[in-house]
Design a protein around this motif. Structure first.
Motif, mmCIF file in Angstrom:
data_model
loop_
_atom_site.group_PDB
_atom_site.id
_atom_site.type_symbol
_atom_site.label_atom_id
_atom_site.label_comp_id
_atom_site.label_asym_id
_atom_site.label_seq_id
_atom_site.Cartn_x
_atom_site.Cartn_y
_atom_site.Cartn_z
ATOM 1 N N PHE A 42 0.821 -1.216 0.000
ATOM 2 C CA PHE A 42 0.000 0.000 0.000
ATOM 3 C C PHE A 42 0.855 1.266 0.000
ATOM 4 N N SER A 43 2.000 1.222 0.631
ATOM 5 C CA SER A 43 2.909 2.378 0.623
ATOM 6 C C SER A 43 3.374 2.700 -0.791
ATOM 7 N N LEU A 44 3.740 1.679 -1.564
ATOM 8 C CA LEU A 44 4.206 1.906 -2.939
ATOM 9 C C LEU A 44 3.075 2.394 -3.843
ATOM 10 N N ILE A 45 1.870 1.885 -3.631
ATOM 11 C CA ILE A 45 0.715 2.371 -4.397
ATOM 12 C C ILE A 45 0.465 3.846 -4.070
ATOM 13 N N LEU A 46 0.488 4.185 -2.797
ATOM 14 C CA LEU A 46 0.253 5.569 -2.371
ATOM 15 C C LEU A 46 1.340 6.504 -2.900
ATOM 16 N N GLN A 47 2.598 6.087 -2.790
ATOM 17 C CA GLN A 47 3.696 6.916 -3.292
ATOM 18 C C GLN A 47 3.552 7.167 -4.797
ATOM 19 N N THR A 48 3.153 6.139 -5.526
ATOM 20 C CA THR A 48 2.956 6.282 -6.971
ATOM 21 C C THR A 48 1.802 7.231 -7.258
ATOM 22 N N ALA A 49 0.690 7.054 -6.542
ATOM 23 C CA ALA A 49 -0.481 7.918 -6.739
ATOM 24 C C ALA A 49 -0.160 9.377 -6.427
ATOM 25 N N LEU A 50 0.755 9.594 -5.496
ATOM 26 C CA LEU A 50 1.142 10.960 -5.126
ATOM 27 C C LEU A 50 2.240 11.525 -6.023
ATOM 28 N N GLY A 51 2.648 10.749 -7.037
ATOM 29 C CA GLY A 51 3.571 11.269 -8.025
ATOM 30 C C GLY A 51 5.041 11.018 -7.767
ATOM 31 N N LYS A 52 5.374 10.153 -6.811
ATOM 32 C CA LYS A 52 6.786 9.882 -6.544
ATOM 33 C C LYS A 52 7.362 9.021 -7.664
ATOM 34 N N GLY A 53 8.574 9.333 -8.092
ATOM 35 C CA GLY A 53 9.229 8.607 -9.175
ATOM 36 C C GLY A 53 8.995 9.305 -10.492
ATOM 37 N N ALA A 54 9.988 9.223 -11.348
ATOM 38 C CA ALA A 54 9.932 9.956 -12.617
ATOM 39 C C ALA A 54 9.482 9.093 -13.781
ATOM 40 N N GLY A 55 9.399 7.799 -13.622
ATOM 41 C CA GLY A 55 9.070 6.927 -14.742
ATOM 42 C C GLY A 55 10.283 6.680 -15.614
ATOM 43 N N ASP A 56 10.078 5.927 -16.673
ATOM 44 C CA ASP A 56 11.186 5.610 -17.579
ATOM 45 C C ASP A 56 11.650 6.860 -18.294
ATOM 46 N N ARG A 57 12.949 7.061 -18.321
ATOM 47 C CA ARG A 57 13.466 8.222 -19.040
ATOM 48 C C ARG A 57 13.552 7.885 -20.528
ATOM 49 N N VAL A 58 13.596 8.914 -21.323
ATOM 50 C CA VAL A 58 13.717 8.751 -22.772
ATOM 51 C C VAL A 58 14.900 9.585 -23.244
ATOM 52 N N VAL A 59 15.417 9.247 -24.418
ATOM 53 C CA VAL A 59 16.570 9.939 -24.979
ATOM 54 C C VAL A 59 16.157 11.335 -25.423
ATOM 55 N N HIS A 60 16.882 12.345 -24.963
ATOM 56 C CA HIS A 60 16.573 13.733 -25.353
ATOM 57 C C HIS A 60 17.475 14.200 -26.460
#
Length: 183
Positions: free
Chosen positions: A165-183
């Motif tokens: 539940f902590s990881l679900i909550l952290q994700t819902a609150l926007g923690k983490g940047a997701g997969d990066r892409v080449v700029h």
């Protein structure tokens, strides 16, 4: 017990999120003409399954890991969906079908050989892949295979209802940047 939470929460998410799913689908039709993205991924026991997401990149983008794709291929709607993580909502269907969990290691592509080897060493494929996990909230993506596999292993070993539940909550609150892409 976690599987019960997966089923109940994914059902609730699909039911109450239905208007949002329909809105994103319609916007996706206007954005790319093909709002759903399907890709074969490595699942539990290294079995293939078809992951479903909202499309965030142009239709003709090569089928590679996100960190190898060009940021130029991300659409305007796609950038918003990635930032808010709404592109992941259709994966609730994968959870309901038993192919994924809400929390687990992110499923990789079969051509990510280095990551597959690292995950095999650490028995990561013994569990269902997830929509989110420890690596995601810590901003670790598939561009660092050994670190990702180590983090996945750490999460699996310490999994509990409170961590789930902590990881679900952290994700819902926007923690983490997701997969990066080449700029």
């Amino acid at each position: 017990m976690i599987r019960v939470f997966d089923v109940v929460l994914s059902l609730l998410g699909l039911l109450f999120g239905f208007p949002v799913l329909i809105l994103i689908y319609v916007l996706g039709l206007l954005d790319t003409g093909a709002p759903l993205f399907r890709q074969t991924r490595v699942g539990r026991g290294k079995q293939p399954f078809t992951l479903v997401k909202f499309r965030t990149m142009a239709v003709d983008t090569a089928s590679v890991a996100s960190h190898l794709a060009s940021s130029a291929s991300i659409t305007r709607l796609g950038a918003f969906l990635r930032k808010t993580k709404l592109d992941e909502l259709p994966q609730l269907w994968n959870v309901l079908r038993g192919e994924m969990s809400l929390v687990g290691p992110r499923p990789n592509l079969f051509n990510q050989e280095e990551l597959i080897a690292e995950r095999e060493l650490r028995a990561v494929y013994d569990v269902r892949p997830g929509i989110t996990g420890l690596a995601q909230v810590q901003g670790i993506d598939m561009s660092t295979p050994a670190l990702l596999a180590e983090t996945d292993q750490q999460m699996i070993r310490s999994m509990s209802i409170s961590l789930y539940f902590s990881l679900i909550l952290q994700t819902a609150l926007g923690k983490g940047a997701g997969d990066r892409v080449v700029h």
